[in-house]
Design a protein around this motif. Structure first.
Motif, PDB file in Angstrom:
ATOM      1  N   SER A   1       9.398 -10.687  -9.569  1.00 34.91           N
ATOM      2  CA  SER A   1       9.883 -10.399  -8.226  1.00 34.91           C
ATOM      3  C   SER A   1      11.189  -9.611  -8.244  1.00 34.91           C
ATOM      4  O   SER A   1      12.093  -9.936  -9.016  1.00 34.91           O
ATOM      5  N   TRP A   2      11.261  -8.590  -7.374  1.00 31.66           N
ATOM      6  CA  TRP A   2      12.454  -7.777  -7.230  1.00 31.66           C
ATOM      7  C   TRP A   2      12.870  -7.775  -5.765  1.00 31.66           C
ATOM      8  O   TRP A   2      12.039  -7.588  -4.876  1.00 31.66           O
ATOM      9  N   ALA A   3      14.160  -7.953  -5.506  1.00 31.77           N
ATOM     10  CA  ALA A   3      14.693  -7.828  -4.152  1.00 31.77           C
ATOM     11  C   ALA A   3      14.913  -6.343  -3.876  1.00 31.77           C
ATOM     12  O   ALA A   3      15.387  -5.602  -4.739  1.00 31.77           O
ATOM     13  N   ILE A   4      14.576  -5.913  -2.661  1.00 34.99           N
ATOM     14  CA  ILE A   4      14.767  -4.531  -2.231  1.00 34.99           C
ATOM     15  C   ILE A   4      15.965  -4.521  -1.283  1.00 34.99           C
ATOM     16  O   ILE A   4      15.930  -5.166  -0.239  1.00 34.99           O
ATOM     17  N   THR A   5      17.035  -3.820  -1.668  1.00 36.44           N
ATOM     18  CA  THR A   5      18.249  -3.826  -0.859  1.00 36.44           C
ATOM     19  C   THR A   5      18.759  -2.412  -0.598  1.00 36.44           C
ATOM     20  O   THR A   5      18.466  -1.477  -1.353  1.00 36.44           O
ATOM     21  N   ARG A   6      19.526  -2.293   0.486  1.00 35.71           N
ATOM     22  CA  ARG A   6      20.289  -1.086   0.786  1.00 35.71           C
ATOM     23  C   ARG A   6      21.643  -1.560   1.282  1.00 35.71           C
ATOM     24  O   ARG A   6      21.726  -2.359   2.207  1.00 35.71           O
ATOM     25  N   ASP A   7      22.686  -1.087   0.648  1.00 36.65           N
ATOM     26  CA  ASP A   7      24.056  -1.459   1.028  1.00 36.65           C
ATOM     27  C   ASP A   7      24.244  -2.972   1.099  1.00 36.65           C
ATOM     28  O   ASP A   7      24.889  -3.492   2.008  1.00 36.65           O
ATOM     29  N   GLY A   8      23.646  -3.701   0.165  1.00 41.01           N
ATOM     30  CA  GLY A   8      23.818  -5.146   0.100  1.00 41.01           C
ATOM     31  C   GLY A   8      22.955  -5.959   1.040  1.00 41.01           C
ATOM     32  O   GLY A   8      23.026  -7.176   1.046  1.00 41.01           O
TER      33      GLY A   8
ATOM     34  N   GLY B   1      13.420  -6.908   1.819  1.00 44.05           N
ATOM     35  CA  GLY B   1      12.124  -7.437   1.414  1.00 44.05           C
ATOM     36  C   GLY B   1      12.094  -7.642  -0.087  1.00 44.05           C
ATOM     37  O   GLY B   1      13.117  -7.508  -0.767  1.00 44.05           O
ATOM     38  N   HIS B   2      10.902  -7.960  -0.580  1.00 46.85           N
ATOM     39  CA  HIS B   2      10.731  -8.229  -2.006  1.00 46.85           C
ATOM     40  C   HIS B   2       9.440  -7.574  -2.494  1.00 46.85           C
ATOM     41  O   HIS B   2       8.420  -7.602  -1.802  1.00 46.85           O
ATOM     42  N   LEU B   3       9.513  -7.006  -3.684  1.00 46.23           N
ATOM     43  CA  LEU B   3       8.338  -6.509  -4.372  1.00 46.23           C
ATOM     44  C   LEU B   3       7.941  -7.583  -5.370  1.00 46.23           C
ATOM     45  O   LEU B   3       8.770  -8.034  -6.175  1.00 46.23           O
ATOM     46  N   VAL B   4       6.678  -8.022  -5.317  1.00 52.79           N
ATOM     47  CA  VAL B   4       6.219  -9.147  -6.130  1.00 52.79           C
ATOM     48  C   VAL B   4       4.938  -8.750  -6.864  1.00 52.79           C
ATOM     49  O   VAL B   4       4.078  -8.070  -6.303  1.00 52.79           O
ATOM     50  N   ILE B   5       4.815  -9.195  -8.101  1.00 55.41           N
ATOM     51  CA  ILE B   5       3.568  -8.986  -8.826  1.00 55.41           C
ATOM     52  C   ILE B   5       2.538  -9.970  -8.284  1.00 55.41           C
ATOM     53  O   ILE B   5       2.711 -11.186  -8.392  1.00 55.41           O
ATOM     54  N   LYS B   6       1.491  -9.425  -7.690  1.00 55.15           N
ATOM     55  CA  LYS B   6       0.406 -10.244  -7.135  1.00 55.15           C
ATOM     56  C   LYS B   6      -0.560 -10.654  -8.244  1.00 55.15           C
ATOM     57  O   LYS B   6      -1.078 -11.762  -8.261  1.00 55.15           O
ATOM     58  N   SER B   7      -0.806  -9.718  -9.159  1.00 54.40           N
ATOM     59  CA  SER B   7      -1.681  -9.972 -10.301  1.00 54.40           C
ATOM     60  C   SER B   7      -1.156  -9.163 -11.487  1.00 54.40           C
ATOM     61  O   SER B   7      -0.884  -7.973 -11.324  1.00 54.40           O
ATOM     62  N   PRO B   8      -1.015  -9.770 -12.665  1.00 59.91           N
ATOM     63  CA  PRO B   8      -0.478  -9.026 -13.805  1.00 59.91           C
ATOM     64  C   PRO B   8      -1.407  -7.927 -14.320  1.00 59.91           C
ATOM     65  O   PRO B   8      -0.951  -6.988 -14.952  1.00 59.91           O
ATOM     66  N   ALA B   9      -2.693  -8.030 -14.018  1.00 56.65           N
ATOM     67  CA  ALA B   9      -3.640  -6.998 -14.464  1.00 56.65           C
ATOM     68  C   ALA B   9      -4.768  -6.875 -13.450  1.00 56.65           C
ATOM     69  O   ALA B   9      -5.611  -7.759 -13.354  1.00 56.65           O
TER      70      ALA B   9
ATOM     71  N   GLU C   1      -3.615  -2.387 -14.714  1.00 50.79           N
ATOM     72  CA  GLU C   1      -2.246  -2.238 -14.238  1.00 50.79           C
ATOM     73  C   GLU C   1      -1.859  -3.429 -13.366  1.00 50.79           C
ATOM     74  O   GLU C   1      -2.719  -3.997 -12.687  1.00 50.79           O
ATOM     75  N   PRO C   2      -0.576  -3.773 -13.331  1.00 51.42           N
ATOM     76  CA  PRO C   2      -0.151  -4.838 -12.423  1.00 51.42           C
ATOM     77  C   PRO C   2      -0.408  -4.454 -10.964  1.00 51.42           C
ATOM     78  O   PRO C   2      -0.299  -3.285 -10.605  1.00 51.42           O
ATOM     79  N   VAL C   3      -0.729  -5.428 -10.159  1.00 55.29           N
ATOM     80  CA  VAL C   3      -0.912  -5.227  -8.725  1.00 55.29           C
ATOM     81  C   VAL C   3       0.302  -5.840  -8.043  1.00 55.29           C
ATOM     82  O   VAL C   3       0.635  -7.001  -8.278  1.00 55.29           O
ATOM     83  N   TYR C   4       0.967  -5.025  -7.219  1.00 52.61           N
ATOM     84  CA  TYR C   4       2.180  -5.451  -6.525  1.00 52.61           C
ATOM     85  C   TYR C   4       1.887  -5.700  -5.057  1.00 52.61           C
ATOM     86  O   TYR C   4       0.974  -5.106  -4.486  1.00 52.61           O
ATOM     87  N   GLU C   5       2.709  -6.546  -4.442  1.00 53.02           N
ATOM     88  CA  GLU C   5       2.641  -6.736  -3.002  1.00 53.02           C
ATOM     89  C   GLU C   5       4.059  -6.843  -2.467  1.00 53.02           C
ATOM     90  O   GLU C   5       4.995  -7.111  -3.207  1.00 53.02           O
ATOM     91  N   ILE C   6       4.186  -6.628  -1.171  1.00 53.89           N
ATOM     92  CA  ILE C   6       5.465  -6.759  -0.493  1.00 53.89           C
ATOM     93  C   ILE C   6       5.528  -8.131   0.161  1.00 53.89           C
ATOM     94  O   ILE C   6       4.537  -8.609   0.708  1.00 53.89           O
ATOM     95  N   ARG C   7       6.699  -8.736   0.092  1.00 52.75           N
ATOM     96  CA  ARG C   7       6.964  -9.969   0.835  1.00 52.75           C
ATOM     97  C   ARG C   7       8.160  -9.695   1.749  1.00 52.75           C
ATOM     98  O   ARG C   7       9.064  -8.954   1.378  1.00 52.75           O
ATOM     99  N   THR C   8       8.143 -10.288   2.902  1.00 45.00           N
ATOM    100  CA  THR C   8       9.247 -10.126   3.834  1.00 45.00           C
ATOM    101  C   THR C   8      10.494 -10.821   3.294  1.00 45.00           C
ATOM    102  O   THR C   8      10.424 -11.551   2.290  1.00 45.00           O
ATOM    103  N   VAL C   9      11.592 -10.628   3.971  1.00 45.62           N
ATOM    104  CA  VAL C   9      12.838 -11.292   3.584  1.00 45.62           C
ATOM    105  C   VAL C   9      12.646 -12.801   3.565  1.00 45.62           C
ATOM    106  O   VAL C   9      13.178 -13.504   2.710  1.00 45.62           O
TER     107      VAL C   9
END
Length: 96
Positions: A25-32, A36-44, A49-57
């Protein structure tokens, strides 16, 4: 394209965003401010390839997912970041 960094920046529509964290999981930020968050939904996924999804704050799964993390994040930012103006529709409020 797999995201293998713990921190990276992303330029999008005249703004610079930071993704921090690390798999899964990675936090998505601008100016602190977290947008939202980018999260690995499935590693393969189907193509290995990994499948990513967005999660809200708040952590709620969004409706964006796929293997291209950069395009998923940009699509999310178009809706989630108030600093990004809505695209010009070609219509003006004044009649001619």
């Amino acid at each position: 394209m797999a995201l293998e960094l713990d921190e990276t920046t992303l330029d999008h529509r005249d703004n610079v965003y930071t993704l921090t964290g690390g798999a899964p999981s990675w936090a998505i930020t601008r100016d602190g401010v977290t947008l939202g968050h980018l999260v690995i939904k499935s590693p393969a996924g189907e193509e290995g390839e990994p499948v990513y999804e967005i999660r809200t704050v708040e952590g709620t799964p969004g409706n964006l997912f796929g293997t291209d993390w950069e395009q998923i994040v940009k699509a999310h930012l178009n809706d989630a970041d108030p600093a990004i103006a809505a695209p010009y529709s070609g219509e003006s409020g004044a009649s001619q």
